[in-house]
Design a protein around this motif. Sequence first.
Motif, short mmCIF file in Angstrom:
data_model
loop_
_atom_site.label_atom_id
_atom_site.label_comp_id
_atom_site.label_asym_id
_atom_site.label_seq_id
_atom_site.Cartn_x
_atom_site.Cartn_y
_atom_site.Cartn_z
N ALA A 417 0.81 -1.24 -0.07
CA ALA A 417 -0.09 0.02 0.01
C ALA A 417 0.85 1.31 0.09
O ALA A 417 0.63 2.37 -0.64
CB ALA A 417 -0.81 -0.01 1.43
N ALA A 418 2.06 1.20 0.71
CA ALA A 418 2.90 2.39 0.89
C ALA A 418 3.56 2.43 -0.55
O ALA A 418 3.76 3.65 -0.96
CB ALA A 418 3.94 2.26 1.87
N TRP A 419 3.80 1.40 -1.13
CA TRP A 419 4.46 1.25 -2.55
C TRP A 419 3.61 1.99 -3.64
O TRP A 419 4.13 2.82 -4.46
CB TRP A 419 4.85 -0.03 -2.98
N ALA A 420 2.31 1.77 -3.36
CA ALA A 420 1.08 2.34 -4.44
C ALA A 420 1.05 3.84 -4.20
O ALA A 420 0.91 4.50 -5.11
CB ALA A 420 -0.14 1.63 -4.12
N ALA A 421 1.10 4.14 -2.79
CA ALA A 421 1.37 5.59 -2.60
C ALA A 421 2.52 6.33 -3.24
O ALA A 421 2.57 7.53 -3.80
CB ALA A 421 1.20 5.82 -0.92
N PHE A 422 3.67 5.76 -3.25
CA PHE A 422 4.81 6.08 -3.59
C PHE A 422 4.98 6.44 -5.19
O PHE A 422 5.15 7.41 -5.79
CB PHE A 422 6.02 5.41 -3.39
N LEU A 423 4.09 5.39 -5.94
CA LEU A 423 4.02 5.41 -7.23
C LEU A 423 3.13 6.61 -7.75
O LEU A 423 3.58 7.41 -8.53
CB LEU A 423 3.22 4.06 -7.67
N ARG A 424 2.12 6.82 -6.86
CA ARG A 424 0.96 7.89 -7.22
C ARG A 424 1.82 9.48 -6.83
O ARG A 424 1.21 10.35 -7.23
CB ARG A 424 -0.01 7.98 -6.32
N GLY A 425 2.73 9.46 -6.12
CA GLY A 425 3.69 10.63 -5.69
C GLY A 425 2.92 11.13 -4.55
O GLY A 425 3.32 12.30 -4.18
N ASP A 426 2.25 10.35 -3.77
CA ASP A 426 1.71 11.09 -2.57
C ASP A 426 3.10 11.14 -1.41
O ASP A 426 3.94 10.33 -1.65
CB ASP A 426 0.99 10.09 -1.91
N SER A 427 2.93 12.11 -0.69
CA SER A 427 3.98 12.34 0.25
C SER A 427 4.17 11.20 1.21
O SER A 427 3.09 10.60 1.63
CB SER A 427 3.52 13.42 1.16
N VAL A 428 5.24 10.71 1.36
CA VAL A 428 5.68 9.51 2.29
C VAL A 428 6.84 9.95 3.17
O VAL A 428 7.98 10.50 2.64
CB VAL A 428 6.41 8.38 1.35
N ASP A 429 6.54 10.00 4.43
CA ASP A 429 7.47 10.39 5.38
C ASP A 429 7.03 9.36 6.74
O ASP A 429 6.16 8.36 6.51
CB ASP A 429 7.31 11.77 5.84
#
Length: 440
Positions: A417-429
């Motif tokens: 799920a975090a990988w999918a967020a990264f693909l979308r360019g969502d902020s990851v911290d």
Amino acid sequence: MATKGIRKPHKALTARFVETVTGPGKYFDGQGLFLRVQPNGARQWVQRITIRGKRCELGLGSPPAVSLATARTLALENRGAAMLGRDPIQEKRDARAGLTFEAAVNEYLTAKLDEFQNDKHKKQWRSTLDTYANPVLGPKMVADITLQDVLRVLEPLWSDKTETASRLRGRIEAVLSWATVAGHRQGDNPARWKGNLSEMLAKPNKVAKADNQPALALGDVSRWWSDLALRDGIAARALEFLTLTAARSGEVRGMTWDELDFAGRDKTDKTDKAPAATLATPATWTIPASRMKAGRVHRVPLTPAAVALLASLPRMDGSPYVFPAARGGMLSDMALSAVMRRMQEAEAKAGRAGFLDTENKRPAVPHGLRSTFRQWAAEQGYPRDMAEIALAHFIGSEVERAYQRSDMLERRRDMMAAWAAFLRGDSVDGNNVVKLGVAG
């Protein structure tokens, strides 16, 4: 150790002795069968036999292609044939007549069909031989193929396509070993590496480093993902799903609807399509062992993004595949590669460098996306074993794998799920990505 001139051994040979013996000489097993070891290390089974009153020597192939047990069986069959008045040597000569290397490839693949994991492996086997070996060896009789013939095939590839050439050598060796055991040729195998081609060609690992598949740079991921979303076609959707799951191309292209389990799905629903009601519930894709490179079942946690993609897909009547080709069969591997190639061509046309591997500067390819995921997982601090399991890699020794019974499915679900967020360019911290350390 046995020496030259010994005709009757004190005891029969053993498989272990045959594997390890290196000293030149003749090592007898009884009943006229012996192993001849040449000064250069070449080995050959030979049978001394009397045929129609004449004493002869008959070659039975070379270990390890021809094991001790197989050599004994062949020797017994020849002895029986000679006792019945037949001529095993002439019969082998007759069998060898007319068999070309190309024909031997066909017969070998027919005989070994059950050992190939899938059709793709068989096609790759044949394709490599058709492309590189058959132009040189194809019309030659297998009985006449020499070391120099094999070198003519391998030398043009050895420096620039080392991995391909190394695999090709092994496949030529296998075909010629089969031809020897089947009675179509005699003598040492000219494609054998140790003590043979190893003296003529540089070691593969000294010629070139492993040619890793070009990966997508982490800094280019969100732009690439946005570009992919704008592309139409089932191949583009398959490439999206491959990226979301970090799966191999063949696993995605061969995926069928019955491999998917959408939790909460009404079991009376025969469409197998992911209903909208299940988008927020856990879902799993279970790939059978027969379709996995490692030969074992692999479970893939499907994130909401992956399930939503599946829910958007139409179901083709008469086809079991989730991502079918136009006529309902399995999508071609080239279809996914073509999507990435067109994306790169569009970048070049716009005057941009495009999506290049940071190390070799080559355009990224579908298989390289797995490397991109692995790099991301490492930088995000996810446990190594969890990332390796997500890629369906073997982890640790056999003992460690025996104790590691869990496939960390639910923990991997959070990671994907975090990988999918990264693909979308969502902020990851640190606030929205859970970094799971290795348990102490």
